[in-house]
Enzyme design. Structure first.
Site, PDB file in Angstrom:
ATOM      1  N   LYS A  50     -29.281  14.732  -2.426  1.00 42.15           N
ATOM      2  CA  LYS A  50     -29.937  15.078  -1.145  1.00 42.15           C
ATOM      3  C   LYS A  50     -28.715  14.680  -0.205  1.00 42.15           C
ATOM      4  CE  LYS A  50     -30.897  10.607  -0.055  1.00 42.15           C
ATOM      5  NZ  LYS A  50     -30.025   9.934   0.852  1.00 42.15           N
ATOM      6  N   PRO A 101     -21.789  11.571  -7.659  1.00 38.28           N
ATOM      7  CA  PRO A 101     -21.060  10.127  -7.322  1.00 38.28           C
ATOM      8  C   PRO A 101     -21.995   9.073  -7.392  1.00 38.28           C
ATOM      9  CG  PRO A 101     -19.864  11.800  -6.058  1.00 38.28           C
ATOM     10  CD  PRO A 101     -20.993  12.528  -6.750  1.00 38.28           C
ATOM     11  N   ILE A 102     -21.619   7.916  -7.845  1.00 37.70           N
ATOM     12  CA  ILE A 102     -22.866   6.989  -7.585  1.00 37.70           C
ATOM     13  C   ILE A 102     -22.291   6.014  -6.366  1.00 37.70           C
ATOM     14  CG2 ILE A 102     -23.213   4.441  -8.577  1.00 37.70           C
ATOM     15  CD1 ILE A 102     -22.516   5.828 -11.353  1.00 37.70           C
ATOM     16  N   ALA A 135     -23.112   6.705  -3.315  1.00 38.41           N
ATOM     17  CA  ALA A 135     -22.496   7.588  -2.447  1.00 38.41           C
ATOM     18  C   ALA A 135     -23.284   8.182  -1.162  1.00 38.41           C
ATOM     19  CB  ALA A 135     -21.964   8.790  -3.118  1.00 38.41           C
ATOM     20  N   LEU A 157     -26.121   9.773  -1.961  1.00 36.70           N
ATOM     21  CA  LEU A 157     -26.812  10.991  -2.292  1.00 36.70           C
ATOM     22  C   LEU A 157     -27.917  11.118  -2.902  1.00 36.70           C
ATOM     23  CD1 LEU A 157     -23.163  12.816  -3.034  1.00 36.70           C
ATOM     24  CD2 LEU A 157     -24.517  12.914  -0.888  1.00 36.70           C
ATOM     25  N   ASP A 215     -36.318   6.165  -2.347  1.00 32.84           N
ATOM     26  CA  ASP A 215     -36.261   7.470  -2.189  1.00 32.84           C
ATOM     27  C   ASP A 215     -36.393   8.337  -3.374  1.00 32.84           C
ATOM     28  OD1 ASP A 215     -33.789   6.914  -3.383  1.00 32.84           O
ATOM     29  OD2 ASP A 215     -32.519   7.632  -1.763  1.00 32.84           O
TER      30      ASP A 215
END
Length: 269
Positions: A8, A90-91, A93, A95, A132
């Protein structure tokens, strides 16, 4: 069962206030994008979690996917399974990749074993795993508030817009990101701004983490500015970083412009 947990982005991120429990209340708009991991769940003699792709720090049993399985296994007496995660998002990050993996584990187990868990109960399970995680249960654009785990529908569609996401490999922990911010309420409600023409977003929608993280990591601001220079009508850092994204009116292949970084680009739904 094979599913593809997606990332996201945050359209705006205002840090409203610090809570008495040490967390922060925020407001943001979460928007799903097509950068995905791959998650496979198969029957097994004993429970195992395995991952490939991007290395995931820590013990596999501490992974959110494993925790999601154990949580449902207790309540629904699930048989053992093997969870295999191919990590591509990616960690650290901004997202939500780990949160998506956990939420998709809940949804996949619900479907695979016909548990008939309601959306509300799935949301409740997801909130126990992270702020989240719950977003990815419904996985549609939403105005998010409180800890980022409460949602309101928004009538917002960026379908057909092109997004370029650039991750320079800087790992920013949530603790690091929040350590430099001052919580304060925004002068204008984000929901109101999102209803305005997208051309106005550049001057009105901001990510509060940028002010301090851009000073600490100037490369992030450079990438954002480059996205604007390449024609983005809106560019921002996502979440607490370090991924930057630009949204364009038309398709652009910018991988060569950011050849030293991880880049994902595609149309938004």
């Amino acid at each position: 069962m094979l599913v593809f947990p997606n990332a996201k982005i945050n359209l705006g991120l205002n840090i409203v206030e610090k809570r008495v429990d040490g967390f922060h209340n925020i407001e943001s708009c979460f928007y799903p994008v097509g950068w995905t991991d791959a998650l496979e769940i198969t029957p097994a003699g004993q429970f195992t979690f395995q991952s490939d792709g991007i290395a995931i720090p820590g013990n596999g049993n501490d992974n959110l996917c494993a925790k999601a399985y154990q949580m449902l296994a207790v309540d629904y007496d699930l048989p053992p399974v093997k969870i295999h995660l191919l990590k591509a998002i990616p960690i650290g990050a901004g997202l939500g990749g780990g949160s998506a993996d956990a939420a998709f584990t809940i949804k996949a187990l619900n479907q695979q074993f016909n548990l008939q868990i309601s959306h509300e109960k799935q949301l409740s399970y997801a909130r126990r795993l992270g702020s989240d995680c719950a977003f990815f249960i419904l996985n549609k654009p939403a105005y998010c508030f409180h800890r980022g785990d409460e949602f309101e529908d928004v009538s917002l569609s960026l379908a057909g817009k092109w997004i370029v996401m650039v991750n320079p490999g800087v790992h920013i922990s949530t603790v690091e990101a929040y350590s430099g911010v001052q919580a304060k309420r925004s002068g204008k409600d984000l929901r109101t701004v999102l209803k305005e023409p997208v051309a106005s977003w550049r001057d009105q929608i901001k990510n509060d983490f940028e002010a301090t993280l851009f000073v600490k990591y100037p490369l992030l601001e450079t990438i954002k500015n480059n996205l604007y220079n390449l024609g983005a009508f809106y560019a921002s850092m996502s979440g607490s970083g370090s991924t930057l994204y630009g949204i364009f009116d038309e398709e652009k292949n910018l991988k060569e412009n950011f050849r030293n970084y991880k880049v994902w680009q595609g149309f938004l739904d």
